[in-house]
Write an enzyme that holds these catalytic residues in place. Structure first.
Site, PDB file in Angstrom:
ATOM      1  N   ASN A   9     -19.784 -17.395  19.974  1.00  0.00           N
ATOM      2  CA  ASN A   9     -19.367 -17.467  21.801  1.00  0.00           C
ATOM      3  C   ASN A   9     -18.853 -16.594  22.210  1.00  0.00           C
ATOM      4  OD1 ASN A   9     -19.539 -19.137  23.731  1.00  0.00           O
ATOM      5  ND2 ASN A   9     -19.467 -21.013  23.119  1.00  0.00           N
ATOM      6  N   LYS A  11     -17.787 -16.624  25.085  1.00  0.00           N
ATOM      7  CA  LYS A  11     -17.317 -17.309  26.092  1.00  0.00           C
ATOM      8  C   LYS A  11     -17.500 -17.018  27.037  1.00  0.00           C
ATOM      9  CE  LYS A  11     -15.498 -20.745  23.611  1.00  0.00           C
ATOM     10  NZ  LYS A  11     -14.164 -21.321  23.128  1.00  0.00           N
ATOM     11  N   HIS A  95     -22.024 -27.458  25.993  1.00  0.00           N
ATOM     12  CA  HIS A  95     -20.707 -27.075  24.939  1.00  0.00           C
ATOM     13  C   HIS A  95     -19.401 -28.173  25.930  1.00  0.00           C
ATOM     14  CE1 HIS A  95     -16.852 -24.770  23.685  1.00  0.00           C
ATOM     15  NE2 HIS A  95     -17.637 -24.510  23.159  1.00  0.00           N
ATOM     16  N   GLU A  97     -16.346 -27.143  26.823  1.00  0.00           N
ATOM     17  CA  GLU A  97     -16.391 -26.359  28.091  1.00  0.00           C
ATOM     18  C   GLU A  97     -17.137 -26.787  29.324  1.00  0.00           C
ATOM     19  OE1 GLU A  97     -15.130 -22.990  25.938  1.00  0.00           O
ATOM     20  OE2 GLU A  97     -14.198 -23.886  25.076  1.00  0.00           O
ATOM     21  N   GLU A 182     -18.931 -29.957  17.248  1.00  0.00           N
ATOM     22  CA  GLU A 182     -17.586 -29.589  17.678  1.00  0.00           C
ATOM     23  C   GLU A 182     -16.256 -30.642  18.349  1.00  0.00           C
ATOM     24  OE1 GLU A 182     -17.992 -24.530  18.959  1.00  0.00           O
ATOM     25  OE2 GLU A 182     -18.609 -26.076  20.696  1.00  0.00           O
ATOM     26  N   GLY A 188     -10.180 -23.349  20.165  1.00  0.00           N
ATOM     27  CA  GLY A 188      -9.582 -22.722  20.357  1.00  0.00           C
ATOM     28  C   GLY A 188      -7.440 -23.027  20.347  1.00  0.00           C
ATOM     29  N   SER A 228     -12.341 -23.831  16.279  1.00  0.00           N
ATOM     30  CA  SER A 228     -11.063 -23.042  14.895  1.00  0.00           C
ATOM     31  C   SER A 228     -11.674 -21.699  13.162  1.00  0.00           C
ATOM     32  CB  SER A 228     -10.106 -23.454  14.318  1.00  0.00           C
ATOM     33  OG  SER A 228      -9.579 -23.585  16.597  1.00  0.00           O
TER      34      SER A 228
HETATM   35  P1  13P Z   1     -13.201 -20.874  18.914  1.00  0.00           P
HETATM   36  O1  13P Z   1     -14.101 -20.783  17.167  1.00  0.00           O
HETATM   37  O2  13P Z   1     -12.514 -19.783  19.430  1.00  0.00           O
HETATM   38  O3  13P Z   1     -12.053 -22.567  18.005  1.00  0.00           O
HETATM   39  O4  13P Z   1     -14.021 -21.384  19.497  1.00  0.00           O
HETATM   40  C1  13P Z   1     -15.302 -22.431  19.183  1.00  0.00           C
HETATM   41  C2  13P Z   1     -16.391 -22.913  19.912  1.00  0.00           C
HETATM   42  O5  13P Z   1     -16.091 -23.620  20.832  1.00  0.00           O
HETATM   43  C3  13P Z   1     -17.710 -22.433  19.483  1.00  0.00           C
HETATM   44  O6  13P Z   1     -18.458 -22.805  20.991  1.00  0.00           O
END
Ligand code: 13P
Length: 271
Positions: A9, A11, A95, A97, A182, A188, A228
């Site tokens: 992803n 982002k 997600h 976010e 997640e 992150g 992560s």
């Molecule tokens: P990270 O791997 O940067 O923690 O992000 C995970 C994520 O949100 C994947 O959709």
């Protein structure tokens, strides 16, 4: 046998030249990866450019979000057909976010901002069915906030999210669905969920799927861990029986680290 999956992803990263460069690196670096399905989810603006790189390779393309209406006055939204036109096979939905929990790891995050992107259990459920019906394979996300984990609510939150997203789905619609666990506090932050705990929650998700859609559907469904995931922790995660791969943010933005994750997932699940 569930085929492992490693989904990147990206982002809100990569302009088109950077996206093409990254996609080329992943196509080349994963060429000899055995037994792991590879998906990249660039920003909408880079989908076509990345598709030009991936279309003749085993790497599949996914969108990061979509809106369930076919067309209309929905400024800034993207329809399933538009993703399909750009070569997408997959789409991430729900997600954290997008659920408006952007960066939220504790209760200090302003309540009114938590819904700024608008997704919630109800919209995720609509999107899941709309994606399948349009011919996209959804990767549907769930996961608890840190504050929810600290209150011992993880299992209840995750089960409720999964029940809500699957609500009203036929068993047939569920064949192309992947669920990603997640935990929001691990996204992150560099703070990965312990492998055995991630495995336990993925097992819980599978049990909820079995309850809703039967054991066979649950046994066939891929359940990913995200939060992560990095080359230095991926072995432990992929060794877990209930974890069928990863949904990866930061470590998917470098071809070499993402290709290490792909290689490890394929090897772990072949063993
Ligand atoms: P990270 O791997 O940067 O923690 O992000 C995970 C994520 O949100 C994947 O959709």
């Amino acid at each position: 046998m569930r085929i492992p999956m490693m989904a990147g992803n990206w982002k809100m990263n990569c302009d088109n030249p950077a996206a093409v460069e990254l996609a080329k690196g992943i196509v080349e670096g994963s060429a000899n990866a055995l037994g792991c399905e590879v998906i990249v989810c660039p920003p909408f603006t880079a989908l076509s450019a990345v598709n030009d790189v991936t279309k003749d390779s085993p790497v599949s393309l996914g969108g990061q979000n979509f809106f369930w209406k076919a067309d209309g006055a929905f400024t800034g939204e993207i329809a399933a057909d538009m993703l399909l036109c750009c070569g997408c096979e997959y789409v991430i939905i729900g997600h954290s976010e997008r659920r408006g929990r952007f960066g939220a790891t504790d209760e200090d995050f302003a309540e009114e901002l938590q819904s700024v992107f608008g997704d919630n259990d109800a919209t995720v459920s609509i999107k899941l069915k709309a994606a399948v019906d349009a011919g996209l394979k959804p990767i549907a996300c769930c996961g608890e906030l840190l504050s929810e984990r600290e209150k011992g609510m993880t299992d209840a939150i995750v089960s409720d999210q999964v029940r809500a997203m699957l609500d009203g789905c036929s068993e047939e619609q569920l064949h192309s669905v992947t669920i990603a666990y997640e935990p929001v506090w691990a996204i992150g932050t560099g703070e990965v969920c312990e492998a055995d705990e991630a495995n336990r929650v993925c097992g819980l998700i599978r049990a909820v799927v079995a309850e809703v859609a039967g054991q066979e559907t649950a046994d066939n469904m891929r359940i990913l861990y995200g939060g992560s995931v990095k080359p230095d922790n991926v072995e432990g995660l992929m060794a877990q029986a209930e974890i069928d791969g990863g949904l990866v943010g930061g470590a998917s933005l470098k071809a070499d680290s993402f290709c290490t994750l792909i290689e490890v997932a394929g090897r772990a699940k072949r063993a």
